[in-house]
Design a protein around this motif. Structure first.
Motif, PDB file in Angstrom:
ATOM      1  N   PHE A   9      31.653  25.029  46.918  1.00 46.19           N
ATOM      2  CA  PHE A   9      31.046  25.878  47.940  1.00 46.19           C
ATOM      3  C   PHE A   9      29.576  25.529  48.163  1.00 46.19           C
ATOM      4  CE2 PHE A   9      31.495  28.221  43.916  1.00 46.19           C
ATOM      5  CZ  PHE A   9      30.171  28.293  43.528  1.00 46.19           C
ATOM      6  N   ARG A  77      31.856  25.453  37.968  1.00 45.82           N
ATOM      7  CA  ARG A  77      33.071  25.986  38.570  1.00 45.82           C
ATOM      8  C   ARG A  77      34.277  25.378  37.879  1.00 45.82           C
ATOM      9  NH1 ARG A  77      34.647  26.658  44.965  1.00 45.82           N
ATOM     10  NH2 ARG A  77      36.834  27.210  44.653  1.00 45.82           N
ATOM     11  N   ASP A  80      39.015  28.264  40.493  1.00 49.10           N
ATOM     12  CA  ASP A  80      38.764  29.374  41.405  1.00 49.10           C
ATOM     13  C   ASP A  80      37.811  30.399  40.821  1.00 49.10           C
ATOM     14  OD1 ASP A  80      40.626  28.444  43.450  1.00 49.10           O
ATOM     15  OD2 ASP A  80      42.199  28.934  42.014  1.00 49.10           O
ATOM     16  N   TYR A 102      35.146  35.813  48.619  1.00 49.86           N
ATOM     17  CA  TYR A 102      35.186  35.829  47.160  1.00 49.86           C
ATOM     18  C   TYR A 102      34.796  37.219  46.666  1.00 49.86           C
ATOM     19  CZ  TYR A 102      30.145  35.384  47.794  1.00 49.86           C
ATOM     20  OH  TYR A 102      28.851  35.596  48.187  1.00 49.86           O
ATOM     21  N   CYS A 104      32.585  38.885  43.510  1.00 50.18           N
ATOM     22  CA  CYS A 104      31.548  38.445  42.565  1.00 50.18           C
ATOM     23  C   CYS A 104      31.111  39.625  41.700  1.00 50.18           C
ATOM     24  CB  CYS A 104      30.358  37.874  43.320  1.00 50.18           C
ATOM     25  SG  CYS A 104      29.176  37.004  42.267  1.00 50.18           S
ATOM     26  N   ARG A 152      31.953  34.507  39.900  1.00 45.99           N
ATOM     27  CA  ARG A 152      32.513  34.472  41.257  1.00 45.99           C
ATOM     28  C   ARG A 152      33.980  34.071  41.184  1.00 45.99           C
ATOM     29  NH1 ARG A 152      30.563  31.407  46.772  1.00 45.99           N
ATOM     30  NH2 ARG A 152      32.617  30.639  47.388  1.00 45.99           N
ATOM     31  N   GLU A 154      37.299  33.402  43.703  1.00 46.14           N
ATOM     32  CA  GLU A 154      37.709  33.213  45.089  1.00 46.14           C
ATOM     33  C   GLU A 154      38.785  34.231  45.462  1.00 46.14           C
ATOM     34  OE1 GLU A 154      35.798  30.933  46.830  1.00 46.14           O
ATOM     35  OE2 GLU A 154      34.839  31.021  44.856  1.00 46.14           O
ATOM     36  N   GLN A 156      41.353  34.455  47.738  1.00 43.28           N
ATOM     37  CA  GLN A 156      42.771  34.162  47.928  1.00 43.28           C
ATOM     38  C   GLN A 156      43.511  33.994  46.598  1.00 43.28           C
ATOM     39  OE1 GLN A 156      44.792  31.242  47.472  1.00 43.28           O
ATOM     40  NE2 GLN A 156      46.564  32.311  48.385  1.00 43.28           N
TER      41      GLN A 156
END
Length: 352
Positions: A9, A77, A80, A102, A104, A152, A154, A156
């Motif tokens: 991202f 990261r 996800d 997202y 967080c 964080r 995501e 989905q």
């Protein structure tokens, strides 16, 4: 390149210019100390870079703020789930009109941050976190010396995980409460999950560093948040097992997950859950909006993407070997399905 250095991202390549390092440490988590994304003493540059990680917004020094503004961000990261550490040093206001796709969990490690925007205003501090939701506004008023650790997730993948926990599709988007009490006894599970994430990132010989166990760790973090933090699905999730009937879809998906790399037929699923094939097909259609075959294909495509995302050139991983391991025998059809699902070819995922 480390498996944990790819923040999709944000384009970290644009932040690798010469920087003036801080004179003293400000409590950066040890696991993130070697993962600096940016450092700047320019307010506009800081706003631009924070906008890449969170969402575009404005950053303003508070009236009477002490001199010495400097912004730094560290982060890694997995797939996800990301662990980020933001330090703005002085009193500032960060205003974001709409957050990205997202969730967080924002946990100040010192000082306090007053949170406003979507819901009642409250103070986040070392024992109370902010939980943001996708596409909502947020205004964060940082006190002097109030760095923040952020987890964080995501949106989905989190929704997909919740769907699997419930055994049915989501009638409404997930809505988590904004205030997260980190001092409660129940929150120890979340604190443990964050500590485990930190340890797996920190130790060079950990499973995560070797590209193993990422999915399990991410699911642990997601489950901990969903089971602890009140939401519009929380009551259903925590309902005692004795008062909650396990549906046919949940039983079927459990069987599918356990045998995903093997040959699976509708007859095998039917025998395992003691239902007819027609009943299983109808249940999947009613609860998930797809057939059992489509569900199996979706889960296998996800597993393929996970492996290709985790792979490094030195691993010798090939698209063919991964696709075949997850039951895709015809590579042409697989590539078409993969691109349709993920918006890129399998080889592009592998090279990233």
């Amino acid at each position: 390149m480390s498996r944990l250095s790819r923040l999709r991202f944000i384009d970290v390549r644009r932040t690798r210019g010469p920087v003036r390092r801080k004179v003293r440490s400000r409590g950066v988590p040890p696991a993130l100390a070697e993962h600096e994304i940016f450092y700047t003493e320019d307010v506009r540059a800081a706003a631009r870079m924070v906008g890449k990680v969170l969402s575009p917004g404005t950053l303003e020094l508070a009236e009477g703020a002490e001199p010495g503004f400097a912004a730094s961000l560290y982060g890694v990261r997995l797939r996800d789930v990301s662990m980020l550490y933001l330090d703005l040093h002085v009193a500032v206001t960060l205003d974001i009109p709409a957050l990205g796709p997202y969730v967080c969990v924002c946990m100040p490690t010192n000082g306090r941050v007053v949170c406003a925007g979507h819901g009642p205003t409250f103070e986040a501090n070392t024992v109370r976190a902010l939980v943001t939701s996708p596409d909502t506004p947020v205004t964060l008023r940082f006190d002097h010396d109030s760095p923040m650790l952020m987890i964080r997730i995501e949106a989905q993948p989190l929704a997909a995980h919740l769907t699997r926990l419930l055994g049915r599709s989501l009638a409404h988007p997930l809505a988590l409460e904004r205030e997260f009490d980190l001092a409660s006894e129940a929150a120890m599970r979340w604190n443990t999950a964050v500590q485990l994430l930190h340890a797996e990132v920190y130790y060079g010989d950990s499973l995560v560093q070797r590209g193993q166990g990422l999915g399990t760790l991410e699911e642990f973090l997601m489950s901990s948040l969903l089971l602890l933090q009140p939401s519009n699905y929380h009551e259903e999730l925590v309902r005692p097992a004795g008062r909650r009937e396990r549906g046919v879809v949940t039983k079927a998906t459990d069987f599918i997950e356990a045998h995903l790399s093997e040959r699976i037929t509708l007859g095998m699923i039917a025998r395992n859950v003691h239902m007819s094939v027609r009943s299983i097909q109808q249940a999947f259609h009613d609860e998930l909006g797809m057939s059992p075959v489509a569900y199996i294909r979706e889960r296998r495509l996800t597993r393929v993407r996970d492996e290709l995302t985790d792979a490094l050139p030195s691993d010798g991983v090939t698209v063919t070997s991964v696709a075949q391991r997850w039951g895709f025998g015809h590579l042409g059809s697989f590539s078409v399905e993969y691109r349709k699902r993920w918006g890129e070819s399998p080889s592009e995922t592998l090279r990233r």
